[in-house]
Design an enzyme around this catalytic site. Structure first.
Site, PDB file in Angstrom:
ATOM      1  N   SER A   1     -31.381  15.243  52.592  1.00  0.00           N
ATOM      2  CA  SER A   1     -32.263  14.151  52.231  1.00  0.00           C
ATOM      3  C   SER A   1     -32.169  13.137  51.470  1.00  0.00           C
ATOM      4  O   SER A   1     -31.661  11.963  51.570  1.00  0.00           O
ATOM      5  CB  SER A   1     -33.835  14.731  52.181  1.00  0.00           C
ATOM      6  OG  SER A   1     -34.015  15.754  52.542  1.00  0.00           O
TER       7      SER A   1
ATOM      8  N   GLY B   1     -32.942  23.109  55.859  1.00  0.00           N
ATOM      9  CA  GLY B   1     -31.317  24.024  55.801  1.00  0.00           C
ATOM     10  C   GLY B   1     -32.099  25.643  55.435  1.00  0.00           C
ATOM     11  O   GLY B   1     -31.547  26.982  56.260  1.00  0.00           O
TER      12      GLY B   1
ATOM     13  N   SER C   1     -50.217  46.071  86.885  1.00  0.00           N
ATOM     14  CA  SER C   1     -49.613  44.712  86.366  1.00  0.00           C
ATOM     15  C   SER C   1     -50.009  43.759  85.100  1.00  0.00           C
ATOM     16  O   SER C   1     -50.266  42.249  85.500  1.00  0.00           O
ATOM     17  CB  SER C   1     -48.889  43.538  87.525  1.00  0.00           C
ATOM     18  OG  SER C   1     -50.432  43.982  88.323  1.00  0.00           O
TER      19      SER C   1
ATOM     20  N   VAL D   1     -30.294  25.317  51.699  1.00  0.00           N
ATOM     21  CA  VAL D   1     -31.600  24.640  51.433  1.00  0.00           C
ATOM     22  C   VAL D   1     -31.250  23.814  49.649  1.00  0.00           C
ATOM     23  O   VAL D   1     -30.433  24.834  48.968  1.00  0.00           O
ATOM     24  CB  VAL D   1     -32.602  26.177  50.621  1.00  0.00           C
ATOM     25  CG1 VAL D   1     -33.778  25.723  49.823  1.00  0.00           C
ATOM     26  CG2 VAL D   1     -32.939  26.029  51.919  1.00  0.00           C
ATOM     27  N   ASP D   2     -31.418  22.393  49.776  1.00  0.00           N
ATOM     28  CA  ASP D   2     -31.605  22.238  47.962  1.00  0.00           C
ATOM     29  C   ASP D   2     -29.888  21.969  47.882  1.00  0.00           C
ATOM     30  O   ASP D   2     -28.930  21.638  47.111  1.00  0.00           O
ATOM     31  CB  ASP D   2     -32.003  23.522  47.814  1.00  0.00           C
ATOM     32  CG  ASP D   2     -33.324  22.927  47.358  1.00  0.00           C
ATOM     33  OD1 ASP D   2     -33.656  21.724  47.650  1.00  0.00           O
ATOM     34  OD2 ASP D   2     -33.571  24.295  46.085  1.00  0.00           O
TER      35      ASP D   2
ATOM     36  N   LYS E   1     -23.276  17.081  44.869  1.00  0.00           N
ATOM     37  CA  LYS E   1     -23.540  17.319  43.230  1.00  0.00           C
ATOM     38  C   LYS E   1     -22.546  17.531  42.328  1.00  0.00           C
ATOM     39  O   LYS E   1     -22.894  18.353  42.107  1.00  0.00           O
ATOM     40  CB  LYS E   1     -24.534  18.481  43.212  1.00  0.00           C
ATOM     41  CG  LYS E   1     -25.569  18.534  44.379  1.00  0.00           C
ATOM     42  CD  LYS E   1     -26.512  19.416  43.886  1.00  0.00           C
ATOM     43  CE  LYS E   1     -27.665  18.905  45.170  1.00  0.00           C
ATOM     44  NZ  LYS E   1     -29.194  20.301  44.730  1.00  0.00           N
ATOM     45  N   MET E   2     -21.309  16.797  42.754  1.00  0.00           N
ATOM     46  CA  MET E   2     -20.049  16.772  41.931  1.00  0.00           C
ATOM     47  C   MET E   2     -20.089  16.325  40.239  1.00  0.00           C
ATOM     48  O   MET E   2     -19.303  16.716  39.425  1.00  0.00           O
ATOM     49  CB  MET E   2     -19.027  16.047  42.691  1.00  0.00           C
ATOM     50  CG  MET E   2     -17.892  16.591  44.000  1.00  0.00           C
ATOM     51  SD  MET E   2     -17.392  18.327  43.761  1.00  0.00           S
ATOM     52  CE  MET E   2     -15.961  17.711  42.348  1.00  0.00           C
ATOM     53  N   ASP E   3     -20.961  16.041  40.355  1.00  0.00           N
ATOM     54  CA  ASP E   3     -21.891  15.143  39.009  1.00  0.00           C
ATOM     55  C   ASP E   3     -22.499  16.888  38.130  1.00  0.00           C
ATOM     56  O   ASP E   3     -22.243  16.596  37.012  1.00  0.00           O
ATOM     57  CB  ASP E   3     -22.761  14.175  39.013  1.00  0.00           C
ATOM     58  CG  ASP E   3     -24.300  14.296  40.145  1.00  0.00           C
ATOM     59  OD1 ASP E   3     -23.568  14.743  41.274  1.00  0.00           O
ATOM     60  OD2 ASP E   3     -25.199  14.307  39.140  1.00  0.00           O
TER      61      ASP E   3
END
Length: 634
Positions: free
Chosen positions: A41, A116, A545, A36-37, A169-171
Site C-alpha cells: 500500500s 497479503g 435428499s 503482510v507488511d 525497505k532497502m533503507d
C-alpha cells in the site's frame, strides 16, 4: 487582433493534440502483492503522490490521518491513500483489493493493491485476474516468505507474463547490495521451479522513494530502470492478444428495430474487418461480417480490447453466450475438461454438487469430480485430497451440462478462465483455469433414436412424471409413496418406485453417508429416474435428499413440469419419536455419524410443488391428496 486569434487557435490546437495523445495512451493493469507488511500500500501511495494524482484537500486529509495513526516521525503514511476500510486503517493491513488510477506522460495505469494475509488470498486472485504485470514485494529484512511463494505461484498460474521483484525497505538494511543479491538469488531458484523464466529485480524504498520515479543515489550499484520507467515501457497483454485469431463472446443481441440486427461484445483476441468469414459457436454456423458498428460510426477494422457490434450477412441463430470467431481457426467446444481450481469459499468443495460455471458470457451448470491432487505451494508437491478447502489450489476434472466454447487458459484468458458460483447462495466460490478437454468428451456423442420419450408415454396413455418425495428419516416418505403407487396402479398408470434403502442395496451400495456421498447418491438416482421418465413411466422416489441443490439438480435434468417435489413435512421430534428403524437412537448415541437431522443438516423445500403433513394426515389421506393434486395424468 489577428495575433490574438492566432494565439487562441494555437492554444486550442495544443489542447486538442494533448487530449488526442492522452486518449490514445496505452493502459497497463498491474497488481502489487506479497506478504503482510511488505509495503504494498505504501508503494502505491508513493506512486500516486509522485505522479501528482493527489488533490490538495486529499493531501491535507492524508497528513492529518497520518498524525492520528502515529507514524514514528514520518510526515505522510502513504498506505492510507489506499487502505480505505476502517478495519484496514485500524489494523494497518490490507483486506480488500483497492484499485487506483494514475497516469504519466507515456501511459495510463490501473493498479490493484492485493492483501497479503493468507485468509484473503481469494481477494488477491480477483485482483490478479485482469493484470498484465505483477509487482511482487519482498521486505529486505525478511526475504522470501510463504506468501511470497504463494502469490508468485498464483501469478504464474493466472498467466501474468511480466513480473517485477521489488526488494522493498532497502533503507532499513542500509542499501546493502549483498542483501539484495541474496534475496534475488533465493527468489530466482523458486521462480525457475514454478516456470517463471524471467523477472525484473530492483531495490526500492516505497517510503523514501528510492528507485520509484527517480534513480536513487543510495544504490549506485543498481543500473537498471526505475519502477515507473519499467511500467511505462513494458509490453502490455492486449498488444499480444491482437496477434491471435479473432474471438468475440456475444454479450447482447442488438435489435433496436426490424431493419437492424447486430451482436455486441468485447473483442477478446485478434481483429476483424467487414468481409471476413466468421463462425458462430457452439452451433458452428458460418457467415460474413457485413458491418462493424460503434457509437462513433462504422469501423474498417476492430481490434482486441474494443467493444463493438458485429453485423452478419446471413440471418443465423446467435445469442448471448455464443462466440463469434475466425471461420478457419475456431476455438474448441466440449463438455468435459481438466482444470486448475483455486477454492475461495469458507465451505469446502462438495464433489458432485452442481455449481454455476461462468466463462466469459457463457453460464452453464457444472459438477466437479474429486481432485486429482492439491498443490503445496511451498514444496510444489502434489498431495492427495478428497475436496478443496479455503485457498487450496487443486487440479480436477469437471463436466458441464451443455457444450462450452473454450480455449486453454494458457492461450486465451477470456475463453479459458472461469468462476464457480454456488447455486443457493449465489456466492463466488472458486476461480479456475481450463487446461484441455477430455478425449472422452470428444469421442462420446448422443445417439439419436426414432422412438421418442413422448411416444413412450403416449403408448402408456399418460404423461411421464418424477414424483420426488423428500423429508426426514421416519417422516413417512416410503409409506406414502407406496400408497400413491397403489392408487395410480388402480388407475391403470404405469409406475415404478425407487426407494432410498432399496437402491443402496444395489446401484449405490458403494456409497456412504458423507455429504459428498449423499450428493452422488442423489445424482445417480436422478439419472435413473430420468431414464425411466424417458421410457414414459411415472417414477416415484423416496429419499431424504437433504440438500436443495441436489433436488434442483434433478429438476433440471427433466423437461419443465415433469419433476414434482413432494415435501413430507414432519417435525424432527415426531420423526424421532417414531424411530421405526432405531436410527435416531444410534445417532444420538454417536454410533451413527452424518445422520440427517442430528449431525447432518436437512434443507427443507422453500416452495415444494406438493406438501403433506403426516401429523394431520394418515398415509392413505396423504396419498389421496397427492393424487388429487396430480390429476389429470394424461
Amino acid at each position: 487582433m489577428d495575433s490574438a486569434y492566432q494565439t487562441e487557435a494555437l492554444i486550442a490546437e495544443d489542447i486538442d493534440t494533448y487530449l488526442d495523445i492522452h486518449q490514445h495512451k496505452t493502459m497497463l493493469r498491474f497488481i502489487t502483492c506479497g506478504s503482510v507488511d511488505d509495503g504494498k500500500s505504501t508503494l502505491i501511495g508513493r506512486l500516486l503522490y509522485d505522479s501528482k494524482m493527489i488533490f490538495e484537500d486529499q493531501l491535507a486529509a492524508l497528513e492529518n490521518d497520518s498524525k492520528k495513526v502515529g507514524t514514528q516521525g514520518q510526515d505522510i503514511d502513504f498506505a492510507l491513500l489506499v487502505d480505505g476500510l476502517a478495519a484496514e486503517r485500524e489494523q494497518g493491513i490490507t483486506i480488500d483489493v483497492a484499485y487506483r488510477f494514475f497516469n504519466t506522460e507515456k501511459r495510463k495505469f490501473i493498479v490493484a493493491d492485493c492483501p497479503g494475509h493468507e485468509q484473503y488470498t481469494r481477494n488477491m486472485v480477483t485482483g490478479a485476474s485482469t493484470a498484465d504485470l505483477a509487482v511482487i514485494l519482498i521486505d529486505a529484512r525478511k526475504g522470501v516468505l510463504v506468501q511470497t511463494r504463494r502469490h508468485s505461484y498464483l501469478c504464474q498460474l493466472i498467466g501474468i507474463r511480466n513480473i517485477v521483484l521489488a526488494v522493498n525497505k532497502m533503507d532499513l538494511v542500509e542499501y546493502d547490495q549483498s542483501r539484495f543479491d541474496e534475496i534475488v538469488a533465493e527468489y530466482r531458484e523458486f521462480a525457475t521451479s514454478i516456470g517463471i523464466e524471467n523477472f525484473t529485480a530492483m531495490p526500492i524504498s516505497g517510503f523514501r522513494g528510492d528507485n520509484i520515479t527517480t534513480r536513487s543515489n543510495n544504490t549506485p550499484w543498481y543500473t537498471g530502470p526505475t519502477l515507473i520507467e519499467h511500467l511505462e515501457t513494458v509490453e502490455v497483454l492486449s498488444s499480444l492478444d491482437a496477434d491471435k485469431p479473432f474471438r468475440m463472446p456475444v454479450q447482447w443481441v442488438n435489435r433496436p428495430n426490424l431493419d437492424f440486427r447486430g451482436f455486441s461484445g468485447l473483442i477478446a483476441t485478434g481483429s476483424v474487418k467487414p468481409g471476413d468469414q466468421v463462425r458462430v459457436l457452439p452451433s458452428g454456423k458460418t457467415s460474413t461480417v457485413s458491418r462493424i458498428v460503434t457509437m462513433e460510426g462504422d469501423l474498417d477494422e476492430a481490434l482486441a480490447g474494443q467493444s463493438v457490434t458485429v453485423c452478419l450477412a446471413d440471418e443465423i441463430d446467435c445469442s448471448r453466450g455464443d462466440v463469434i470467431a475466425t471461420a478457419d481457426s475456431p476455438p474448441q467446444v466440449a463438455d468435459q475438461f481438466e482444470a486448475t481450481i483455486v477454492w475461495m469459499a469458507d465451505d469446502p468443495l462438495q464433489v458432485g454438487r452442481a455449481y454455476w460455471l461462468k466463462l466469459g458470457t457463457q453460464t452453464v451448470s457444472v459438477t466437479v469430480q474429486q481432485p486429482k491432487y492439491v498443490i503445496n505451494v511451498n514444496t510444489l508437491e502434489h498431495l492427495a485430497a478428497k475436496t478443496l478447502e479455503l485457498n487450496a489450489i487443486g487440479v480436477a476434472e469437471i463436466a458441464t451440462d451443455k457444450p462450452l466454447v473454450f480455449e486453454p487458459y494458457a492461450h486465451n484468458r477470456t475463453l479459458g478462465g472461469f468462476i464457480l458460483i454456488d447455486k443457493i447462495t449465489n456466492a463466488t466460490v472458486a476461480a479456475g483455469m481450463l487446461h484441455f478437454s477430455l478425449r472422452r468428451a470428444q469421442n462420446v456423442h448422443w445417439q439419436a433414436t426414432d422412438v421418442s420419450r413422448d411416444v413412450h408415454a403416449a403408448l402408456k396413455n399418460q404423461k411421464a412424471k418424477v414424483l420426488w418425495f423428500t423429508g426426514l428419516s421416519g417422516s413417512g416418505k416410503s409409506t406414502i409413496a407406496n400408497e400413491v403407487e397403489k392408487q395410480l396402479n388402480l388407475m391403470n398408470r404405469h409406475t415404478f418406485l425407487l426407494d432410498g434403502d432399496n437402491v443402496r442395496h444395489g446401484l449405490n451400495r458403494d456409497l456412504g453417508f458423507t455429504e459428498a456421498d449423499r450428493i452422488e447418491n442423489i445424482r445417480r438416482v436422478g439419472e435413473v429416474a430420468k431414464l425411466m421418465a424417458d421410457a414414459g413411466l411415472i417414477v416415484l422416489t423416496a429419499f431424504i435428499s437433504p440438500f436443495r441443490a441436489e433436488r434442483e439438480m434433478v429438476r433440471k435434468m427433466l423437461p419443465e413440469g415433469e419433476f414434482v417435489e413432494i415435501f413430507v413435512d414432519t417435525p424432527l421430534e415426531i420423526a424421532e419419536a417414531r424411530d421405526v428403524k432405531g436410527l435416531y437412537k444410534k445417532a444420538r448415541a454417536g454410533a451413527l455419524k452424518n445422520f440427517t437431522g442430528i449431525d447432518s443438516p436437512y434443507e427443507p423445500p422453500e416452495s415444494p410443488d406438493i406438501r403433506v403433513n403426516t401429523v394431520a394426515m394418515t398415509p392413505v389421506e396423504a396419498a389421496e391428496h397427492i393424487v388429487r393434486q396430480l390429476m389429470p395424468l394424461k
